[in-house]
Scaffold this active site. Structure first.
Site, PDB file in Angstrom:
ATOM      1  N   CYS A 165     -36.770 -44.658  13.288  1.00 24.40           N
ATOM      2  CA  CYS A 165     -36.988 -45.219  14.626  1.00 24.40           C
ATOM      3  C   CYS A 165     -38.301 -44.758  15.261  1.00 24.40           C
ATOM      4  CB  CYS A 165     -35.798 -44.882  15.524  1.00 24.40           C
ATOM      5  SG  CYS A 165     -34.244 -45.513  14.847  1.00 24.40           S
ATOM      6  N   HIS A 305     -37.190 -41.473  24.528  1.00 28.33           N
ATOM      7  CA  HIS A 305     -36.454 -42.064  23.414  1.00 28.33           C
ATOM      8  C   HIS A 305     -35.106 -42.583  23.928  1.00 28.33           C
ATOM      9  CE1 HIS A 305     -35.454 -42.913  19.315  1.00 28.33           C
ATOM     10  NE2 HIS A 305     -34.420 -42.103  19.320  1.00 28.33           N
ATOM     11  N   GLU A 316     -33.466 -34.295  24.481  1.00 30.85           N
ATOM     12  CA  GLU A 316     -34.793 -34.714  24.942  1.00 30.85           C
ATOM     13  C   GLU A 316     -35.074 -34.196  26.350  1.00 30.85           C
ATOM     14  OE1 GLU A 316     -37.629 -38.711  25.038  1.00 30.85           O
ATOM     15  OE2 GLU A 316     -35.460 -38.936  24.811  1.00 30.85           O
ATOM     16  N   LYS A 337     -34.575 -48.511  26.772  1.00 33.09           N
ATOM     17  CA  LYS A 337     -33.522 -48.947  25.848  1.00 33.09           C
ATOM     18  C   LYS A 337     -32.243 -49.322  26.591  1.00 33.09           C
ATOM     19  CE  LYS A 337     -35.031 -46.366  21.730  1.00 33.09           C
ATOM     20  NZ  LYS A 337     -36.162 -45.591  22.283  1.00 33.09           N
ATOM     21  N   HIS A 342     -31.657 -50.401  21.284  1.00 38.26           N
ATOM     22  CA  HIS A 342     -32.503 -49.607  20.394  1.00 38.26           C
ATOM     23  C   HIS A 342     -33.021 -50.519  19.283  1.00 38.26           C
ATOM     24  CE1 HIS A 342     -34.354 -46.565  18.236  1.00 38.26           C
ATOM     25  NE2 HIS A 342     -33.350 -45.755  17.958  1.00 38.26           N
ATOM     26  N   PHE A 403     -34.050 -40.936  12.544  1.00 36.14           N
ATOM     27  CA  PHE A 403     -33.209 -40.274  11.549  1.00 36.14           C
ATOM     28  C   PHE A 403     -34.099 -39.573  10.527  1.00 36.14           C
ATOM     29  CE2 PHE A 403     -29.256 -43.268  11.845  1.00 36.14           C
ATOM     30  CZ  PHE A 403     -28.965 -42.734  13.092  1.00 36.14           C
TER      31      PHE A 403
END
Length: 417
Positions: A165, A305, A316, A337, A342, A403
């Protein structure tokens, strides 16, 4: 060696909020949710039955029918967006030096829809293996970069970037480095993702990564809300045309902003979960600030994110408070998002576009779908909940994490001569 300055001179986007940059930005500023029930396949037996799809997209409106059949949906997106961005930048085959224009393009997964179809249907009929001759070139994720170069006759550096991502943010960083080192004059960069399919939804469902709020899909993406229960899958494509400053000035290009720095790091912790203390996120923001030669106090807005996962959002936030200290409470933070879902490998570029537009218009798009404060998150932070806010935005920072523990961060600021 003195590094060259790099600016943005064109943009293009296909998103769940609209199929142009302006439509996308309008959706962000007005807090429009992009989620709805899945239409791309029958999801009735899946645990998650909704997603943030690109709407009203018919590839043959933009591409020759035969050409469209030879490429996966993610590459269809990429070609349409490349047309938008090249036109926006005022570039066409008659006014470019093709050897000095490159393409650095990303995808987190690539042609999953093609892969699923070919593998599940290869022995149809009498059981004899049959595969489409375009199976492999439709599926491989680098093909979008190649197709863009062929469509626009761009013969400079050309390659794909994949870091889950974080992919399209890493692509922007690679483009930035090529340009400031003088390896090209212009780089067309960004990313594309289109994996809303049985394999995509089923795979993420099996990991228990996605929201299952089927009774209320439009509010399912809830970054920083106490009741967040996972991300909402999206699909999108975005491109920014990045250009060496003197080259842009010489051809009289309009300049949207300057790209001033980027950073990359690894959590080195877990295949899917972020470091619980936000160690990788902390390091990547510090690296981007150092690369840009900026102090934390110079950042006005962070597009986080912020995926709406219980662990990720909190990690975060810890990183932000560590890096920015007391200035963290002067920042605007938002997770777009909450509106787009996402978009995986395309998330970084469409969120970078959100930062560019924020810098251009001095508006911070909201984090929508906030209903209940999370007591674990610092209440003094301004998460820009539910409504866009007007403020001076000289510099914006965009975070994307993937990931495998991949982290990438890019900083854009208002252009000054």
């Amino acid at each position: 060696m003195e590094l060259k300055r790099v600016v943005v001179t064109g943009m293009g986007a296909l998103t769940p909020l609209g199929n142009t940059v302006d439509a996308y930005w309008n959706g962000l500023v007005n807090g429009i949710p992009g989620a709805d029930m899945i239409t791309l396949f029958d999801a009735s037996k899946f645990r998650t039955k909704f997603a943030c799809e690109v709407k009203n997209f018919e590839p043959t409106q933009f591409l020759d029918r035969k050409e469209a059949r030879k490429i996966d949906r993610f590459t269809q997106f990429a070609l349409v967006v490349s047309d938008q961005a090249m036109a926006d930048a005022g570039l066409h085959k008659d006014n470019i030096n093709p050897d000095r224009i490159g393409v650095v393009f990303a995808s987190g997964i690539g042609g999953l829809i093609t892969f699923q179809h070919e593998v599940t249907d290869f022995a149809r009929g009498d059981g004899t293996p049959r595969f489409n001759p375009f199976f492999i070139p439709k599926m491989i994720l680098d093909i979008a970069a190649g197709q863009i170069s062929m469509r626009h006759n761009l013969r400079g550096p050309n390659f794909a970037v994949v870091s889950a991502c974080a992919s399209s943010t890493n692509a922007i960083i690679e483009a930035h480095n090529l340009l400031r080192l003088g390896k090209a004059d212009i780089i067309v960069t960004g990313g594309s993702e289109a994996v809303i399919s049985e394999a995509g939804v089923g795979g993420f469902n099996a990991m228990k990564a996605m929201s299952e709020r089927n009774d209320d899909p439009k509010t399912a993406s809830r970054p920083y809300d106490k009741d967040r229960d996972g991300f909402v899958m999206g699909e999108a494509s975005g491109i920014i045309v990045m250009e060496e400053l003197e080259h842009a000035l010489a051809r009289g290009a309009k300049i949207y902003c300057e790209v001033v720095g980027g950073g990359a790091s690894a959590d080195a912790y877990h295949i899917t979960a972020p470091h619980p203390d936000g160690l990788g996120a902390r390091n990547v923001m510090l690296a981007a600030l150092q690369d840009a030669g900026m102090q934390p106090e110079e950042i006005d807005y962070i597009n986080t994110h912020g995926t709406s996962t219980p662990i990720g959002d909190g990690a975060e936030v810890k990183a932000i408070t560590h890096v920015f200290g007391e200035h963290a409470y002067q920042l605007n933070i938002s997770a777009t998002k909450s509106m787009t879902g996402h978009c995986l490998g395309a998330a970084g570029v469409i969120e970078a576009i959100a930062c560019i537009k924020s810098v251009m218009h001095d508006i911070v798009p909201p984090t929508i779908n906030h209903f209940t404060d999370d007591p674990e998150l610092d209440p003094r932070l301004n998460f820009t909940f539910n409504k866009a806010q007007h403020r001076k935005v000289n510099a914006a920072l965009s975070n994307t994490f993937g990931f495998g523990g991949h982290n990438a961060c890019v900083i854009v600021k208002k252009f000054t001569a």
